[in-house]
Design a protein around this motif. Structure first.
Motif, PDB file in Angstrom:
ATOM      1  N   ARG A   1       0.680  -0.558  -0.098  1.00 34.74           N
ATOM      2  CA  ARG A   1      -0.432  -0.282   0.203  1.00 34.74           C
ATOM      3  C   ARG A   1       0.199   1.317   0.104  1.00 34.74           C
ATOM      4  NH1 ARG A   1      -2.493   1.396   5.321  1.00 34.74           N
ATOM      5  NH2 ARG A   1      -0.488   1.929   5.711  1.00 34.74           N
TER       6      ARG A   1
ATOM      7  N   PHE B   1       2.134   1.423  -3.482  1.00 33.26           N
ATOM      8  CA  PHE B   1       1.558   2.492  -4.291  1.00 33.26           C
ATOM      9  C   PHE B   1       1.243   3.607  -3.660  1.00 33.26           C
ATOM     10  CE2 PHE B   1       0.119  -1.727  -5.120  1.00 33.26           C
ATOM     11  CZ  PHE B   1       0.543  -2.280  -6.284  1.00 33.26           C
ATOM     12  N   TYR B   2       1.920   4.028  -2.742  1.00 31.25           N
ATOM     13  CA  TYR B   2       1.390   5.256  -1.722  1.00 31.25           C
ATOM     14  C   TYR B   2       2.530   6.760  -2.648  1.00 31.25           C
ATOM     15  CZ  TYR B   2      -3.272   4.712   0.026  1.00 31.25           C
ATOM     16  OH  TYR B   2      -4.574   4.393   0.967  1.00 31.25           O
TER      17      TYR B   2
ATOM     18  N   LEU C   1       8.605  -0.160  -6.492  1.00 30.74           N
ATOM     19  CA  LEU C   1       7.537  -1.300  -7.479  1.00 30.74           C
ATOM     20  C   LEU C   1       7.673  -1.781  -8.954  1.00 30.74           C
ATOM     21  CD1 LEU C   1       4.039   0.125  -6.638  1.00 30.74           C
ATOM     22  CD2 LEU C   1       5.129  -1.736  -6.250  1.00 30.74           C
TER      23      LEU C   1
ATOM     24  N   THR D   1       3.438  -3.890  -9.396  1.00 36.64           N
ATOM     25  CA  THR D   1       1.950  -2.977  -9.511  1.00 36.64           C
ATOM     26  C   THR D   1       0.291  -3.496 -10.631  1.00 36.64           C
ATOM     27  OG1 THR D   1       3.724  -1.427 -10.640  1.00 36.64           O
ATOM     28  CG2 THR D   1       1.337  -1.370 -11.551  1.00 36.64           C
TER      29      THR D   1
ATOM     30  N   PHE E   1      -2.147  -3.840  -7.580  1.00 37.06           N
ATOM     31  CA  PHE E   1      -2.596  -2.900  -7.637  1.00 37.06           C
ATOM     32  C   PHE E   1      -4.210  -2.887  -7.515  1.00 37.06           C
ATOM     33  CE2 PHE E   1      -5.002   1.629  -8.802  1.00 37.06           C
ATOM     34  CZ  PHE E   1      -4.868   2.267  -7.570  1.00 37.06           C
TER      35      PHE E   1
ATOM     36  N   VAL F   1      -5.327  -4.518  -4.029  1.00 38.46           N
ATOM     37  CA  VAL F   1      -5.016  -3.539  -3.012  1.00 38.46           C
ATOM     38  C   VAL F   1      -6.525  -2.781  -2.648  1.00 38.46           C
ATOM     39  CG1 VAL F   1      -3.664  -1.624  -1.993  1.00 38.46           C
ATOM     40  CG2 VAL F   1      -2.507  -3.238  -2.786  1.00 38.46           C
ATOM     41  N   VAL F   2      -7.243  -1.886  -3.941  1.00 37.92           N
ATOM     42  CA  VAL F   2      -8.255  -1.201  -4.273  1.00 37.92           C
ATOM     43  C   VAL F   2      -9.132  -1.883  -3.302  1.00 37.92           C
ATOM     44  CG1 VAL F   2      -9.544  -0.217  -5.619  1.00 37.92           C
ATOM     45  CG2 VAL F   2      -7.463   0.200  -6.095  1.00 37.92           C
TER      46      VAL F   2
END
Length: 159
Positions: A41, A44-45, A95, A100, A103, A106-107
């Motif tokens: 997470r 991704f941020y 990543l 990736t 993603f 995670v969403v």
């Protein structure tokens, strides 16, 4: 039982086979801990530095180090050298394409958590292009939204 996946072909009846080569189990072997998901997470941020990962997920340095090493070994992150002026060379975590590709997972977890565990969440994701909120949704290759009850599990031809 309308909201369950239906077994099809050689997989019906369910009692006739075992999920010994399960992709879900293999994926969980790669990303098997809460800490690993939280590190992803943060990646991704935009987090890349070790100290920032540890601080932002609230994990000890040994745990953060071990999980980052596992994610690198699994191919989800790569280490790249960087150097700030006047400092020694350090490693940042970035990543990979494989990372990736997680993603949507995670969403989906974020979306589920917002709905079922924490009063709608503290943050949300928006599409940069139009400002619309982002959500995870299953669709078939023809674009139709699908639910578990509209899904059949088939054996791959190569299996």
């Amino acid at each position: 039982m309308d909201d369950v996946v239906q077994m099809a072909g050689a997989l019906d009846p369910r009692s006739g086979w075992s999920a010994t080569h399960c992709s879900v189990a293999k994926a969980l072997d790669v990303v098997s801990t809460r800490t690993a998901f939280l590190l992803l997470r943060e990646a991704f941020y935009g987090t890349t530095r070790f100290d920032d990962f540890a601080e932002r997920i609230g994990a000890s340095e040994p745990v953060t180090s071990a999980r980052l090493r596992e994610l690198v070994d699994a191919g989800l992150l790569v280490k790249e050298p960087y150097k700030e002026p006047g400092q020694r060379t350090r490693q940042r975590y970035v990543l990979t394409e494989m990372g990736t590709d997680l993603f949507p997972t995670v969403v989906a977890l974020m979306q589920w958590g917002d709905r079922w565990t924490n009063d709608g969440g503290y943050v949300h994701l928006e599409h940069t292009g139009c400002g619309g909120r982002i959500h995870a949704e299953l669709r078939c290759e023809h674009g139709h939204p699908v639910t578990p009850g509209e899904t059949e599990l088939h054996r791959n031809r190569a299996a």
